[in-house]
Design a protein around this motif. Structure first.
Motif, short mmCIF file in Angstrom:
data_model
loop_
_atom_site.label_atom_id
_atom_site.label_comp_id
_atom_site.label_asym_id
_atom_site.label_seq_id
_atom_site.Cartn_x
_atom_site.Cartn_y
_atom_site.Cartn_z
N ALA A 174 0.87 -1.06 0.08
CA ALA A 174 -0.03 0.06 0.02
C ALA A 174 0.70 1.23 0.18
O ALA A 174 0.34 2.34 -0.40
N THR A 175 1.99 1.19 0.51
CA THR A 175 2.86 2.28 0.59
C THR A 175 3.54 2.59 -0.69
O THR A 175 4.24 3.68 -1.02
N ALA A 176 3.61 1.65 -1.81
CA ALA A 176 3.98 2.00 -3.09
C ALA A 176 3.21 2.43 -4.14
O ALA A 176 1.95 1.70 -4.41
N PRO A 177 3.31 3.33 -4.88
CA PRO A 177 2.48 3.81 -6.02
C PRO A 177 2.72 2.77 -7.02
O PRO A 177 3.71 2.06 -7.35
N ALA A 178 1.67 2.74 -8.19
CA ALA A 178 1.78 1.83 -9.28
C ALA A 178 2.88 2.03 -10.03
O ALA A 178 3.59 1.12 -10.67
N SER A 179 3.31 3.45 -10.17
CA SER A 179 4.47 3.87 -11.02
C SER A 179 5.11 5.16 -10.65
O SER A 179 4.20 5.92 -10.08
N VAL A 227 9.54 3.44 -12.55
CA VAL A 227 9.69 2.31 -12.11
C VAL A 227 8.41 1.84 -11.99
O VAL A 227 7.34 2.72 -11.52
N GLN A 228 7.73 0.67 -12.10
CA GLN A 228 6.56 0.20 -12.07
C GLN A 228 6.67 -0.90 -10.86
O GLN A 228 7.29 -1.73 -10.88
N TRP A 229 5.65 -0.96 -10.00
CA TRP A 229 5.82 -1.74 -9.05
C TRP A 229 4.47 -2.96 -9.09
O TRP A 229 3.59 -2.46 -9.56
N ARG A 230 5.02 -4.23 -8.75
CA ARG A 230 4.33 -5.17 -8.66
C ARG A 230 4.25 -5.49 -7.46
O ARG A 230 5.22 -5.75 -6.66
N SER A 231 3.19 -6.45 -6.90
CA SER A 231 3.21 -7.24 -5.81
C SER A 231 2.82 -8.85 -6.24
O SER A 231 2.15 -8.83 -7.10
N SER A 232 3.42 -9.59 -5.47
CA SER A 232 3.07 -10.85 -5.68
C SER A 232 3.20 -11.82 -4.68
O SER A 232 3.89 -11.80 -3.77
N ARG A 233 2.02 -12.63 -4.52
CA ARG A 233 2.00 -13.48 -3.08
C ARG A 233 2.94 -14.87 -3.37
O ARG A 233 3.34 -15.23 -2.48
N ARG A 234 3.04 -15.15 -4.65
CA ARG A 234 3.81 -16.07 -4.74
C ARG A 234 5.43 -15.88 -4.87
O ARG A 234 6.01 -16.73 -4.82
N ALA A 235 5.93 -14.77 -4.70
CA ALA A 235 7.21 -14.22 -4.99
C ALA A 235 7.83 -14.44 -3.61
O ALA A 235 7.16 -14.28 -2.48
#
Length: 236
Positions: free
Chosen positions: A2-7, A19-27
């Protein structure tokens, strides 16, 4: 996350990068890659990782990022007077605003009707339609010739791989391969078919690839020289 913007644009030692930020539950760890189409950095955060952790990775590898971005070929815009590639052949794009035929190939030129601002979108849709029609059919032909039985053929717009083969026999190809010469397509298809028997890159795998296609060396050379450029073809 939540603290990271999408880009966002981030300063590094060599300048500023998007920078484009992604989140991954599997990472399981923070990962970073360069998107060749967009010309930006993608950072993926696993559960519990913070934006500051991603920024630390970016700045620790700023030289690698700068070098990777500098190696990207210029982006190719699909516009009147530009060109598209089909099977490795260049076709000039010709805007035909008064025509009512959509998009069609004639006399070595790709004619695109409608408003000028839609040329790129329509040309890309035409290329994707060519990929849908040609690549699966070519893969199935090679599979039949070699006695292979893939369970499924899928096309995607991948950034890092030209193809993949899953353990259930499903093969994926990057649809942008339709722009490469047919010899390159033949090699990539042979590569993925070989994985139906060898899910590795050991000596037996490469021996099988060489039996399935005579184009391996030529195709690898072409992809090193021009592969990144295929990912840079698209709307501005």
């Amino acid at each position: 996350m939540a603290t990271a913007p999408a880009s966002e644009v981030v300063p590094i030692a060599s300048g500023r990068v998007t920078v484009q930020w992604r989140s991954s539950r599997r990472a399981r760890r923070i990962s970073m890659r360069i998107d060749p189409l967009g010309g930006h950095v993608v950072i993926t955060l696993p559960p519990g990782a913070r934006r500051t952790d991603g920024l630390a990775l970016l700045r620790a590898h700023s030289a690698w990022v700068a070098a990777g971005l500098s190696r990207l070929p210029p982006r190719t815009e699909l516009r009147h007077g530009g060109h598209v590639l089909l099977d490795g052949q260049r076709h000039e794009i010709h805007h035909a605003p008064e025509a009512r035929r959509g998009v069609w190939l004639e006399d070595g030129r790709l004619h695109v009707s409608g408003a000028e601002e839609f040329i790129a979108r329509r040309a890309m849709a035409w290329l994707r339609a060519q990929a849908d029609a040609l690549l699966p059919a070519r893969l199935r032909l090679q599979a039949a010739q070699g006695g292979f039985h893939p369970t499924q053929v899928r096309l995607r717009d991948t950034r890092s791989r030209w193809g993949s083969c899953s353990s259930d026999g499903s093969i994926m190809l990057c649809w942008r391969l339709v722009m490469a010469p047919q010899e390159v397509q033949h090699y990539i298809i042979a590569h993925e078919l070989a994985h139906l028997r060898h899910m590795n890159h050991g000596p037996d795998f490469w021996q099988l690839v060489d039996r399935l296609t005579p184009h391996r060396r030529q195709a690898e050379k072409w992809l090193r020289a021009h592969g990144a450029g295929l990912h840079r073809i698209g709307a501005a």
